[in-house]
Design a protein around this motif. Sequence first.
Motif, short mmCIF file in Angstrom:
data_model
loop_
_atom_site.label_atom_id
_atom_site.label_comp_id
_atom_site.label_asym_id
_atom_site.label_seq_id
_atom_site.Cartn_x
_atom_site.Cartn_y
_atom_site.Cartn_z
N GLN A 186 -106.04 15.72 -6.52
CA GLN A 186 -105.40 16.86 -5.89
C GLN A 186 -104.58 16.38 -4.71
OE1 GLN A 186 -108.54 19.58 -4.87
NE2 GLN A 186 -108.77 20.37 -6.95
N SER A 212 -97.99 23.37 0.13
CA SER A 212 -98.04 23.43 -1.32
C SER A 212 -99.22 22.62 -1.83
CB SER A 212 -96.73 22.92 -1.94
OG SER A 212 -96.50 21.57 -1.57
N PHE A 213 -99.68 23.01 -3.01
CA PHE A 213 -100.85 22.38 -3.59
C PHE A 213 -100.54 22.03 -5.03
CE2 PHE A 213 -104.45 23.06 -6.41
CZ PHE A 213 -105.41 22.23 -5.89
N GLU A 214 -100.90 20.81 -5.43
CA GLU A 214 -100.74 20.42 -6.82
C GLU A 214 -101.99 19.68 -7.28
OE1 GLU A 214 -97.26 17.90 -6.82
OE2 GLU A 214 -98.50 16.09 -6.77
N ALA A 215 -102.31 19.87 -8.56
CA ALA A 215 -103.49 19.23 -9.14
C ALA A 215 -103.05 18.31 -10.27
CB ALA A 215 -104.48 20.27 -9.65
N ARG A 216 -103.68 17.14 -10.35
CA ARG A 216 -103.39 16.17 -11.41
C ARG A 216 -104.30 16.44 -12.60
NH1 ARG A 216 -100.97 11.77 -8.66
NH2 ARG A 216 -99.64 12.71 -7.08
N VAL A 227 -98.67 16.89 -14.37
CA VAL A 227 -99.00 17.50 -13.09
C VAL A 227 -98.74 18.99 -13.17
CG1 VAL A 227 -98.40 17.62 -10.65
CG2 VAL A 227 -98.53 15.41 -11.80
N ARG A 228 -99.70 19.76 -12.71
CA ARG A 228 -99.55 21.21 -12.72
C ARG A 228 -98.51 21.63 -11.69
NH1 ARG A 228 -105.99 22.81 -12.75
NH2 ARG A 228 -106.55 21.56 -14.61
N THR A 229 -97.87 22.75 -11.94
CA THR A 229 -96.84 23.25 -11.04
C THR A 229 -97.41 23.47 -9.64
OG1 THR A 229 -95.78 24.38 -12.89
CG2 THR A 229 -95.12 25.05 -10.68
N ALA A 230 -96.69 22.98 -8.64
CA ALA A 230 -97.16 23.12 -7.26
C ALA A 230 -97.21 24.59 -6.87
CB ALA A 230 -96.25 22.35 -6.32
N LEU A 231 -98.28 24.98 -6.24
CA LEU A 231 -98.48 26.34 -5.77
C LEU A 231 -98.34 26.40 -4.27
CD1 LEU A 231 -101.62 27.28 -7.92
CD2 LEU A 231 -99.21 27.76 -8.44
N SER A 232 -97.57 27.36 -3.80
CA SER A 232 -97.38 27.52 -2.35
C SER A 232 -98.50 28.36 -1.78
CB SER A 232 -96.03 28.18 -2.06
OG SER A 232 -94.98 27.40 -2.59
#
Length: 398
Positions: A186, A212-216, A227-232
């Motif tokens: 993450q 922003s947050f992204e998870a692998r 990689v999942r779409t980054a979430l704000s």
Amino acid sequence: MNLIHRYVFKGAFVTSIGAVAMFAFLLLMGAVVKDMLDLLAEGHMTIPIFLRLIQLRFPDLLVYALPVGLLTGILLTMGRLSAQNEVTALRSAGVSIFRLSSSVIIFAILGTMVSLVVNFYYGPRAMASFRQEKEAIIQKNPLSFIQEKTFVRGFAGLVIYVGDKNGDELNDLWIWQLDDENMVKQFIRAESGEVRYNQDQNTLVLVPYRGSFEARDPESPEDFRKVRTALSFEKTSLVLPLDEIFGKVTFQKKLKWMTFQELQGVESDALVEMSSSNPEIRKGGKERYHKAKMAFHEKFAMGFSVISFAMIGVPLGIRSSRQETSANLFLAMGLALGYYIMMMSISWMDGLHQYRPDLLFWIPNFIYQGIGCWLFIRNDRGRKLKDGQAGVPKENTN
């Protein structure tokens, strides 16, 4: 003869004390750079605490400095006596090498007693206190370990980067959360944030703002296509238990940090576990028993290394006939390095119980003592042969 013994003893004692102090200082400086200097430079500890940690680190290092320092002192003393022909004069007066070196051997026996006391009592107690106080510093002020413009890797499972820090306020915050294989699972980046410490729950709380947050992908974290779409987010928080970050608060002693009585207790408990009907408990007890035996014999062998170094140092000093400090210093370091390499190699055999690695720790001592005895006999016999040849009149050829 007592005057000669006092003269040799005094020379060996004074020189050895200086050599032990020199090697202890060098080892201590290395330990300071490795374990404490960064904490002091980053403001994690005060000067009194820093000096206290140095004091606690010294006894453990003395175990290694004492044998090599004594060896250096003996080489310098005996080399000087031989180079100035004092050994030759004493031999001419009927003093054997064994008798001449008896005061040095007595000094080595006293050094062995000191080494054993330090190795089995003061050293382990000081080292355990050192680790406890160092971990207490970390747990007492965990917020100070987040430094600006630095990749902070001191937290298990996390890598944190802060572009700017003002107290508990953070700017340009980067957080990488790692899996068991140290792969990024993450990633969080935020414009700002703050860090708080919850003393009641012993947790560290990171609060990023506007990021922003992204998870692998757990299966292939290095595949950026998954990689999942980054979430704000406007605000989020991470609660980090310090028991998981720095280890449990309960301090776990290593075997090498245990005193004589504590090692005996571990062996007794392991013997009880070895008699258990549960195969898992029996296996664990056997493993602890052998490890405790190895720690016990290693400490004893290190204590007796003082005598081993003395026995090889006396004849080598007489044979080399050098009074130069540098030559004897390098010779002492070479002998000590060879000894410690053998001890380290044996310590790697801790899983091969069938070869009794606990008893193998005595092999370096036997080797050095055997070489020392051989050099003693050879030096004494060679001197006697020269004296005998000197007393035989030359044949008149006229």
